[in-house]
Design a protein around this motif. Structure first.
Motif, PDB file in Angstrom:
ATOM      1  N   TYR A 350     -25.871  26.764 -66.702  1.00  0.00           N
ATOM      2  CA  TYR A 350     -25.914  27.165 -68.116  1.00  0.00           C
ATOM      3  C   TYR A 350     -25.694  28.666 -68.241  1.00  0.00           C
ATOM      4  CZ  TYR A 350     -27.580  27.960 -72.872  1.00  0.00           C
ATOM      5  OH  TYR A 350     -27.666  28.341 -74.191  1.00  0.00           O
ATOM      6  N   ASN A 351     -26.361  29.424 -67.365  1.00  0.00           N
ATOM      7  CA  ASN A 351     -26.192  30.883 -67.392  1.00  0.00           C
ATOM      8  C   ASN A 351     -24.740  31.273 -67.117  1.00  0.00           C
ATOM      9  OD1 ASN A 351     -28.971  30.967 -67.747  1.00  0.00           O
ATOM     10  ND2 ASN A 351     -29.387  31.351 -65.582  1.00  0.00           N
ATOM     11  N   MET A 352     -24.127  30.615 -66.134  1.00  0.00           N
ATOM     12  CA  MET A 352     -22.731  30.915 -65.802  1.00  0.00           C
ATOM     13  C   MET A 352     -21.802  30.515 -66.942  1.00  0.00           C
ATOM     14  SD  MET A 352     -20.658  32.181 -63.546  1.00  0.00           S
ATOM     15  CE  MET A 352     -21.504  32.211 -61.949  1.00  0.00           C
ATOM     16  N   ALA A 353     -22.081  29.384 -67.578  1.00  0.00           N
ATOM     17  CA  ALA A 353     -21.247  28.937 -68.696  1.00  0.00           C
ATOM     18  C   ALA A 353     -21.309  29.928 -69.851  1.00  0.00           C
ATOM     19  CB  ALA A 353     -21.687  27.553 -69.160  1.00  0.00           C
ATOM     20  N   MET A 354     -22.501  30.451 -70.140  1.00  0.00           N
ATOM     21  CA  MET A 354     -22.631  31.435 -71.213  1.00  0.00           C
ATOM     22  C   MET A 354     -21.890  32.726 -70.853  1.00  0.00           C
ATOM     23  SD  MET A 354     -24.189  29.745 -73.481  1.00  0.00           S
ATOM     24  CE  MET A 354     -23.388  28.317 -72.737  1.00  0.00           C
ATOM     25  N   ALA A 355     -21.918  33.088 -69.565  1.00  0.00           N
ATOM     26  CA  ALA A 355     -21.176  34.271 -69.123  1.00  0.00           C
ATOM     27  C   ALA A 355     -19.676  34.057 -69.290  1.00  0.00           C
ATOM     28  CB  ALA A 355     -21.514  34.588 -67.667  1.00  0.00           C
ATOM     29  N   ALA A 356     -19.205  32.851 -68.979  1.00  0.00           N
ATOM     30  CA  ALA A 356     -17.777  32.547 -69.118  1.00  0.00           C
ATOM     31  C   ALA A 356     -17.338  32.560 -70.579  1.00  0.00           C
ATOM     32  CB  ALA A 356     -17.471  31.190 -68.482  1.00  0.00           C
ATOM     33  N   MET A 357     -18.266  32.231 -71.476  1.00  0.00           N
ATOM     34  CA  MET A 357     -17.953  32.210 -72.903  1.00  0.00           C
ATOM     35  C   MET A 357     -18.107  33.583 -73.556  1.00  0.00           C
ATOM     36  SD  MET A 357     -19.842  28.622 -73.907  1.00  0.00           S
ATOM     37  CE  MET A 357     -19.363  28.708 -75.621  1.00  0.00           C
ATOM     38  N   SER A 358     -18.600  34.554 -72.811  1.00  0.00           N
ATOM     39  CA  SER A 358     -18.796  35.898 -73.352  1.00  0.00           C
ATOM     40  C   SER A 358     -17.466  36.452 -73.885  1.00  0.00           C
ATOM     41  CB  SER A 358     -19.338  36.807 -72.245  1.00  0.00           C
ATOM     42  OG  SER A 358     -19.439  38.145 -72.685  1.00  0.00           O
ATOM     43  N   PRO A 359     -17.483  37.153 -75.007  1.00  0.00           N
ATOM     44  CA  PRO A 359     -18.643  37.670 -75.731  1.00  0.00           C
ATOM     45  C   PRO A 359     -19.161  36.773 -76.846  1.00  0.00           C
ATOM     46  CG  PRO A 359     -16.659  38.653 -76.600  1.00  0.00           C
ATOM     47  CD  PRO A 359     -16.218  37.731 -75.506  1.00  0.00           C
ATOM     48  N   CYS A 360     -18.769  35.510 -76.873  1.00  0.00           N
ATOM     49  CA  CYS A 360     -19.186  34.604 -77.945  1.00  0.00           C
ATOM     50  C   CYS A 360     -19.785  33.325 -77.375  1.00  0.00           C
ATOM     51  CB  CYS A 360     -18.000  34.272 -78.847  1.00  0.00           C
ATOM     52  SG  CYS A 360     -17.302  35.717 -79.699  1.00  0.00           S
ATOM     53  N   PRO A 361     -20.955  33.385 -76.738  1.00  0.00           N
ATOM     54  CA  PRO A 361     -21.574  32.181 -76.170  1.00  0.00           C
ATOM     55  C   PRO A 361     -22.211  31.321 -77.251  1.00  0.00           C
ATOM     56  CG  PRO A 361     -23.031  34.041 -75.884  1.00  0.00           C
ATOM     57  CD  PRO A 361     -21.776  34.587 -76.515  1.00  0.00           C
ATOM     58  N   LEU A 362     -22.743  30.190 -76.833  1.00  0.00           N
ATOM     59  CA  LEU A 362     -23.389  29.280 -77.769  1.00  0.00           C
ATOM     60  C   LEU A 362     -24.603  29.935 -78.420  1.00  0.00           C
ATOM     61  CD1 LEU A 362     -23.360  25.961 -75.674  1.00  0.00           C
ATOM     62  CD2 LEU A 362     -21.768  26.645 -77.486  1.00  0.00           C
ATOM     63  N   LEU A 363     -24.792  29.626 -79.689  1.00  0.00           N
ATOM     64  CA  LEU A 363     -25.981  30.063 -80.445  1.00  0.00           C
ATOM     65  C   LEU A 363     -26.125  31.577 -80.485  1.00  0.00           C
ATOM     66  CD1 LEU A 363     -28.596  27.408 -79.227  1.00  0.00           C
ATOM     67  CD2 LEU A 363     -27.285  27.408 -81.354  1.00  0.00           C
ATOM     68  N   GLN A 364     -25.027  32.287 -80.397  1.00  0.00           N
ATOM     69  CA  GLN A 364     -25.108  33.738 -80.521  1.00  0.00           C
ATOM     70  C   GLN A 364     -25.528  34.099 -81.937  1.00  0.00           C
ATOM     71  OE1 GLN A 364     -21.560  35.987 -80.924  1.00  0.00           O
ATOM     72  NE2 GLN A 364     -22.241  37.622 -79.550  1.00  0.00           N
ATOM     73  N   GLY A 365     -26.431  35.060 -82.032  1.00  0.00           N
ATOM     74  CA  GLY A 365     -26.927  35.473 -83.326  1.00  0.00           C
ATOM     75  C   GLY A 365     -28.111  34.669 -83.818  1.00  0.00           C
ATOM     76  N   PHE A 366     -28.540  33.674 -83.044  1.00  0.00           N
ATOM     77  CA  PHE A 366     -29.699  32.859 -83.406  1.00  0.00           C
ATOM     78  C   PHE A 366     -30.845  33.131 -82.441  1.00  0.00           C
ATOM     79  CE2 PHE A 366     -26.033  30.616 -85.060  1.00  0.00           C
ATOM     80  CZ  PHE A 366     -26.444  30.212 -86.326  1.00  0.00           C
TER      81      PHE A 366
END
Length: 444
Positions: A350-366
């Motif tokens: 999950y951590n790696m997936a969010m890094a791959a989606m940077s700078p717009c990962p899931l639930l950003q801003g929440f």
């Protein structure tokens, strides 16, 4: 006198990994200043691997020239280097130079290398010295070693992190506007409760305490000439050394366990089971010491500086806590450890997936997104730290050579993880950084 030696042993253990652990928990503040930015952790993982030249040199010297290398002189030297390096870091951590046409944090990297050299070498010098004391003091030493990760994490939490705000910034832009300037938003970070320089002075003070404790222990050892019948026979090294010297993590936190599990038959595990155990060793260390730390900025910073700060500090605390849990709750079942490895890998994925989606990962801003990424990092470090400890227990009870190969497997995993991630982050730029004020992401 016994209480005094316990206190000195604990203080001595503080100096084992406090510098490197302190660097990791301070990164959320440092990455906003140094030119490498979000790529900085990937540099650190490689530098720490290079610092394993220290323990390699000590090991080779002991093998080729037994008795020539004076252990107490090596410890005096590395602790003194640690004190000086922390002080230098406080003054020069943000100094940069131009290398190949780009600005780089050469002072920070050089000083970090020496700090890593100190902490890595401590794993092959501190424990042999402590083995000259009665066994009851070894456990106290490992408590101090665990605190070397716990205390910097707590201090970092007290330090806090600067709240980011967006301010208008003007720059000359020809005749694009009436007054000849264009305006853009720029991220500005408010200062934390105390500065990065103060934190590095705190690390220097911790190293001084460790050095003073060693001086006292060495004098007591010479003065009282403890009987050889009380010497510690077990040569286990430590698992809970933080992000740092994976090659020396060999299960020392379990040193106070009862002796009933130490005389097991060599027929307990089959070749396939041993292969599985060593695979776990390689994979867990690759994940925790190379693959994921290199991209922690990319997985956490899109959620804000506070999320990164909490992830780094609480993960540093989770490592010694997991080791303490392993002392009181030991489960050697390979099925259980396999399930725990899969669970920790899930958090890491999950951590790696969010890094791959940077700078717009899931639930950003929440707030939920921030909470999930922090908890994911804490459980990732906590679960796999427990696996490290228990694998060290299993292999220590198997044989001394198995423990040696465990250390080699740990080093291999950490090296492979670091080498894989460095070009992906710094050469191919597969992970993208963002800006708090200017990155526009679609609603998630």
């Amino acid at each position: 006198m016994a209480l005094l030696i316990h206190m000195l042993a604990c203080a001595f253990g503080l100096g084992s990994w406090v510098a490197v652990n302190g660097l990791w928990v301070e990164l959320p503040l440092i990455v906003n200043t140094l030119p490498e930015g979000w790529e900085l952790p990937s540099y650190l993982t490689v530098i720490i691997q290079l610092a394993n030249l220290g323990p390699l040199f000590v090991t080779v010297m002991h093998k080729l020239c037994p008795g020539r290398l004076k252990e107490h002189l090596v410890i005096y030297s590395i602790l003194s280097i640690g004190v000086v390096s922390c002080i230098l870091l406080a003054f020069f951590w943000d100094e940069t130079t131009i290398v190949a046409g780009a600005s780089h944090s050469t002072a920070f990297f050089i000083i970090t290398f020496f700090l890593s050299l100190v902490d890595c070498t401590s794993s092959v010098t501190f424990i042999p010295f402590m083995m000259q004391l009665p066994a009851k003091y070894i456990t106290t030493y490992f408590i101090g070693e665990g605190l070397s990760g716990f205390i910097p994490g707590v201090v970092a939490l007290a330090q806090g992190v600067g709240i980011a705000k967006c301010v208008n910034f003007s720059q000359p832009a020809g005749n694009q506007t009436e007054n000849g300037n264009s305006w853009m938003l720029q991220t500005e970070y408010l200062p934390p409760n105390f500065s990065i320089q103060v934190f590095f002075f705190f690390l220097a003070a911790m190293m001084c305490i460790s050095l003073a404790a060693f001086c006292a222990l060495n004098r007591l050892l010479d003065r009282f000439k403890l009987s050889s019948k009380n010497l510690m026979p077990d040569t286990a090294a430590s698992v809970c050394s933080g992000l740092d010297n994976p090659g020396a993590e060999t299960g020392g936190e379990e040193v106070n366990q009862q002796a009933e599990g130490t005389c097991q038959s060599n027929s307990k595990y089959s070749v396939y089971q041993l292969t599985f155990i060593y695979f776990m060793v390689v994979w867990v260390n690759a994940a925790t010491n190379g693959l994921l730390p290199s991209v922690q900025t990319y997985s956490c910073m899109p959620y804000g500086n506070l999320a990164y700060h909490l992830s780094a500090a609480l993960s540093s605390v989770a490592n010694p806590v997991a080791c303490v849990i392993a002392v009181f709750f030991q489960n050697r079942s390979l099925v259980f450890l396999g399930v725990l490895t899969v669970l920790g890998t899930g958090f890491g994925s999950y951590n790696m997936a969010m890094a791959a989606m940077s700078p717009c990962p899931l639930l950003q801003g929440f707030a939920a997104g921030q909470a999930i990424i922090v908890l994911s990092w804490v459980f990732f470090i906590g679960t796999l730290s427990y696996v490290k400890v228990m694998v060290g227990v299993i292999l220590r009870d198997w044989s001394h050579s198995a423990l040696v190969w465990c250390g080699a497997a740990q080093q291999l995993g950490s090296l492979v993880g670091s080498v894989i991630m460095f070009p992906l982050v710094n050469v191919y730029h597969l992970f993208k950084s963002g800006d708090f004020c200017n990155t526009k992401c679609p609603l998630t």
